[in-house]
Design a protein around this motif. Structure first.
Motif, PDB file in Angstrom:
ATOM      1  N   ARG A  91      82.610  15.601 -92.070  1.00 52.19           N
ATOM      2  CA  ARG A  91      82.489  14.467 -90.982  1.00 52.19           C
ATOM      3  C   ARG A  91      82.780  13.133 -91.833  1.00 52.19           C
ATOM      4  NH1 ARG A  91      76.442  15.920 -88.861  1.00 52.19           N
ATOM      5  NH2 ARG A  91      76.464  16.040 -91.077  1.00 52.19           N
ATOM      6  N   ASP A  92      82.481  13.020 -93.045  1.00 54.18           N
ATOM      7  CA  ASP A  92      82.726  12.001 -93.742  1.00 54.18           C
ATOM      8  C   ASP A  92      83.056  12.100 -95.228  1.00 54.18           C
ATOM      9  OD1 ASP A  92      82.416   9.042 -94.413  1.00 54.18           O
ATOM     10  OD2 ASP A  92      80.323   9.035 -94.403  1.00 54.18           O
ATOM     11  N   PHE A  93      84.169  12.146 -95.464  1.00 51.02           N
ATOM     12  CA  PHE A  93      84.597  12.292 -96.929  1.00 51.02           C
ATOM     13  C   PHE A  93      85.699  11.499 -97.127  1.00 51.02           C
ATOM     14  CE2 PHE A  93      86.999  15.411 -94.749  1.00 51.02           C
ATOM     15  CZ  PHE A  93      88.426  15.467 -95.245  1.00 51.02           C
ATOM     16  N   LYS A  94      86.097  11.228 -98.471  1.00 59.36           N
ATOM     17  CA  LYS A  94      87.048  10.473 -98.854  1.00 59.36           C
ATOM     18  C   LYS A  94      87.814  11.072-100.172  1.00 59.36           C
ATOM     19  CE  LYS A  94      88.857   5.932-100.147  1.00 59.36           C
ATOM     20  NZ  LYS A  94      90.112   6.158 -99.156  1.00 59.36           N
ATOM     21  N   LEU A  95      88.933  11.592 -99.869  1.00 58.91           N
ATOM     22  CA  LEU A  95      89.733  12.084-101.174  1.00 58.91           C
ATOM     23  C   LEU A  95      90.250  10.912-102.031  1.00 58.91           C
ATOM     24  CD1 LEU A  95      91.561  14.959 -99.513  1.00 58.91           C
ATOM     25  CD2 LEU A  95      89.446  15.249-100.868  1.00 58.91           C
ATOM     26  N   GLU A  96      90.457  11.127-103.564  1.00 60.03           N
ATOM     27  CA  GLU A  96      90.852  10.306-104.328  1.00 60.03           C
ATOM     28  C   GLU A  96      92.487   9.978-103.914  1.00 60.03           C
ATOM     29  OE1 GLU A  96      92.005   9.728-109.218  1.00 60.03           O
ATOM     30  OE2 GLU A  96      90.417  11.204-108.363  1.00 60.03           O
ATOM     31  N   ASN A  97      93.324  10.979-103.618  1.00 63.10           N
ATOM     32  CA  ASN A  97      94.475  10.803-102.980  1.00 63.10           C
ATOM     33  C   ASN A  97      94.559  11.693-101.557  1.00 63.10           C
ATOM     34  OD1 ASN A  97      95.894   9.438-105.132  1.00 63.10           O
ATOM     35  ND2 ASN A  97      95.298  11.349-106.347  1.00 63.10           N
ATOM     36  N   PRO A  98      95.327  11.224-100.504  1.00 61.12           N
ATOM     37  CA  PRO A  98      95.496  11.981 -99.357  1.00 61.12           C
ATOM     38  C   PRO A  98      96.327  13.177 -99.570  1.00 61.12           C
ATOM     39  CG  PRO A  98      96.854  10.216 -99.317  1.00 61.12           C
ATOM     40  CD  PRO A  98      96.258   9.925-100.487  1.00 61.12           C
ATOM     41  N   VAL A  99      96.242  14.418 -98.852  1.00 58.51           N
ATOM     42  CA  VAL A  99      97.127  15.661 -98.860  1.00 58.51           C
ATOM     43  C   VAL A  99      97.871  15.850 -97.711  1.00 58.51           C
ATOM     44  CG1 VAL A  99      95.261  16.502-100.491  1.00 58.51           C
ATOM     45  CG2 VAL A  99      94.963  16.625 -97.773  1.00 58.51           C
ATOM     46  N   ASP A 100      98.854  16.842 -97.991  1.00 61.33           N
ATOM     47  CA  ASP A 100      99.780  17.258 -96.905  1.00 61.33           C
ATOM     48  C   ASP A 100      99.069  18.373 -95.969  1.00 61.33           C
ATOM     49  OD1 ASP A 100     101.670  15.806 -98.304  1.00 61.33           O
ATOM     50  OD2 ASP A 100     102.262  17.662 -99.691  1.00 61.33           O
ATOM     51  N   GLY A 133     101.051  14.846 -92.285  1.00 61.64           N
ATOM     52  CA  GLY A 133     100.208  15.836 -92.731  1.00 61.64           C
ATOM     53  C   GLY A 133      99.842  16.649 -91.381  1.00 61.64           C
ATOM     54  N   VAL A 134      99.337  17.993 -91.835  1.00 59.84           N
ATOM     55  CA  VAL A 134      98.874  19.033 -90.937  1.00 59.84           C
ATOM     56  C   VAL A 134      97.405  19.495 -91.040  1.00 59.84           C
ATOM     57  CG1 VAL A 134     101.251  19.619 -90.169  1.00 59.84           C
ATOM     58  CG2 VAL A 134      99.813  20.588 -92.029  1.00 59.84           C
ATOM     59  N   ILE A 135      96.792  19.549 -89.834  1.00 57.98           N
ATOM     60  CA  ILE A 135      95.357  20.183 -90.101  1.00 57.98           C
ATOM     61  C   ILE A 135      95.444  21.869 -89.653  1.00 57.98           C
ATOM     62  CG2 ILE A 135      94.048  18.205 -89.980  1.00 57.98           C
ATOM     63  CD1 ILE A 135      93.518  18.484 -87.175  1.00 57.98           C
ATOM     64  N   ILE A 136      94.806  22.766 -90.182  1.00 62.49           N
ATOM     65  CA  ILE A 136      94.972  24.107 -89.854  1.00 62.49           C
ATOM     66  C   ILE A 136      93.360  24.577 -89.681  1.00 62.49           C
ATOM     67  CG2 ILE A 136      95.710  26.319 -89.995  1.00 62.49           C
ATOM     68  CD1 ILE A 136      97.855  25.053 -91.879  1.00 62.49           C
ATOM     69  N   PHE A 137      93.069  24.842 -88.627  1.00 59.68           N
ATOM     70  CA  PHE A 137      91.673  25.343 -88.364  1.00 59.68           C
ATOM     71  C   PHE A 137      91.298  26.467 -87.533  1.00 59.68           C
ATOM     72  CE2 PHE A 137      92.218  22.008 -85.518  1.00 59.68           C
ATOM     73  CZ  PHE A 137      91.211  22.441 -84.480  1.00 59.68           C
ATOM     74  N   ASP A 138      90.303  27.220 -87.634  1.00 57.37           N
ATOM     75  CA  ASP A 138      89.999  28.361 -86.364  1.00 57.37           C
ATOM     76  C   ASP A 138      88.576  27.618 -85.776  1.00 57.37           C
ATOM     77  OD1 ASP A 138      88.148  28.731 -88.608  1.00 57.37           O
ATOM     78  OD2 ASP A 138      88.705  30.919 -88.782  1.00 57.37           O
ATOM     79  N   PHE A 139      88.514  28.486 -84.637  1.00 59.83           N
ATOM     80  CA  PHE A 139      87.063  28.260 -83.972  1.00 59.83           C
ATOM     81  C   PHE A 139      87.088  29.370 -83.152  1.00 59.83           C
ATOM     82  CE2 PHE A 139      90.573  26.500 -81.034  1.00 59.83           C
ATOM     83  CZ  PHE A 139      90.083  26.884 -79.769  1.00 59.83           C
ATOM     84  N   ILE A 140      85.738  29.633 -82.848  1.00 59.72           N
ATOM     85  CA  ILE A 140      85.323  30.859 -81.984  1.00 59.72           C
ATOM     86  C   ILE A 140      85.485  30.458 -80.503  1.00 59.72           C
ATOM     87  CG2 ILE A 140      83.645  32.308 -81.317  1.00 59.72           C
ATOM     88  CD1 ILE A 140      82.108  31.736 -84.137  1.00 59.72           C
ATOM     89  N   ASP A 141      86.224  31.373 -79.660  1.00 61.57           N
ATOM     90  CA  ASP A 141      86.574  31.155 -78.528  1.00 61.57           C
ATOM     91  C   ASP A 141      85.356  31.463 -77.442  1.00 61.57           C
ATOM     92  OD1 ASP A 141      87.978  30.774 -75.783  1.00 61.57           O
ATOM     93  OD2 ASP A 141      88.444  32.982 -76.154  1.00 61.57           O
ATOM     94  N   ALA A 142      84.840  30.408 -76.826  1.00 61.96           N
ATOM     95  CA  ALA A 142      83.647  30.560 -76.008  1.00 61.96           C
ATOM     96  C   ALA A 142      83.800  31.359 -74.718  1.00 61.96           C
ATOM     97  CB  ALA A 142      83.213  29.230 -75.587  1.00 61.96           C
TER      98      ALA A 142
END
Length: 248
Positions: A91-100, A133-142
């Protein structure tokens, strides 16, 4: 956030999931999506004990991991001396360099139990991604999981690792007073010795499951465009995997 995998639970989790999850297949699945989107730098959120990290490292990819649990990271670092791992909060982080590409694996989205948690997370992802850049994530289907828990009050999973037999008995309380499709998850962990169960740990966590429409709206409001939705069955859950691109 949950403390589910702190202390000795980190080692129990690691042992059981060696059986639950085919990490070679898991790596191939995520890496295919990464390559489709021409991503060369990768952050995995929910990197756990470093099972996927090992595969990324073996293939000489620019990988780093982030996890909420110090105990999980300790195991991951021991297993993957060449990889970088950081203790942090999605919820609140900062990388030294952004990623793809940023992955959120292992249904870690389940621990984002408020709408504020969701919005803060997607805002952090957006800030730590390169343009396009892209995000890839999974979630449980309610829509599928909640009826399943109603019909199966106790869900049992068994695993064997290094000649130890483990059993996990899970109970999911679909308390209608909870908001946002939240569930109270209690679990008992056992070893099986001479045919008898011996308790090793009790655990409790409040988790959240989502409808696809909810996720679509969260992404739209937080400046992401969905480019792929995959209906994917995992060892215990019906999930969706989302690939979404950062909107400028």
């Amino acid at each position: 956030m949950a403390n589910l995998y702190d202390g000795k639970m980190a080692a129990i989790y690691d042992a059981m999931y060696q059986t639950f999850v085919d990490y070679d297949e898991e790596y191939a699945f995520y890496n295919k999506l990464i390559q489709e989107n021409k991503a060369s730098s990768i952050l995995e959120i929910g990197s756990g004990t470093g099972n996927l990290a090992k595969r990324f490292d073996q293939n000489n990819q620019n990988y780093q991991g982030l996890d909420y649990s110090d105990d999980m990271i300790a195991i991951a670092r021991q297993r993957n001396s060449n990889c970088s791992f950081t203790q942090g909060d999605m919820r609140d982080f900062k990388l030294e360099n952004p990623v793809d590409a940023i992955l959120i694996t292992g249904r870690s989205t389940s621990y984002l139990i408020t709408n504020n948690d969701m919005n803060r997370t997607f805002d952090s992802l957006h800030k730590n991604l390169n343009d396009d850049g892209v995000i890839i994530f999974d979630f449980i289907d309610a829509n599928r999981f909640i009826p399943f828990t109603k019909e199966n009050p106790i869900i049992t999973h068994e695993a064997k690792y290094e000649n130890v037999n483990y059993i996990r008995e899970s109970h999911w309380d679909t308390n209608n007073s909870l908001e946002n499709f939240m569930l109270e998850w209690t679990a008992q962990y056992y070893t099986l010795v001479d045919g008898k169960k011996e308790i090793i740990e009790n655990d409790f966590s409040t988790v959240r499951v989502f409808t696809l429409n909810e996720i679509q709206l969260f992404l739209y409001l937080n400046n992401f465009d969905i480019i792929k939705t995959i209906d994917r069955k995992t060892y215990a859950y019906d999930t969706f995997v989302i690939v979404a691109k950062k909107r400028k």
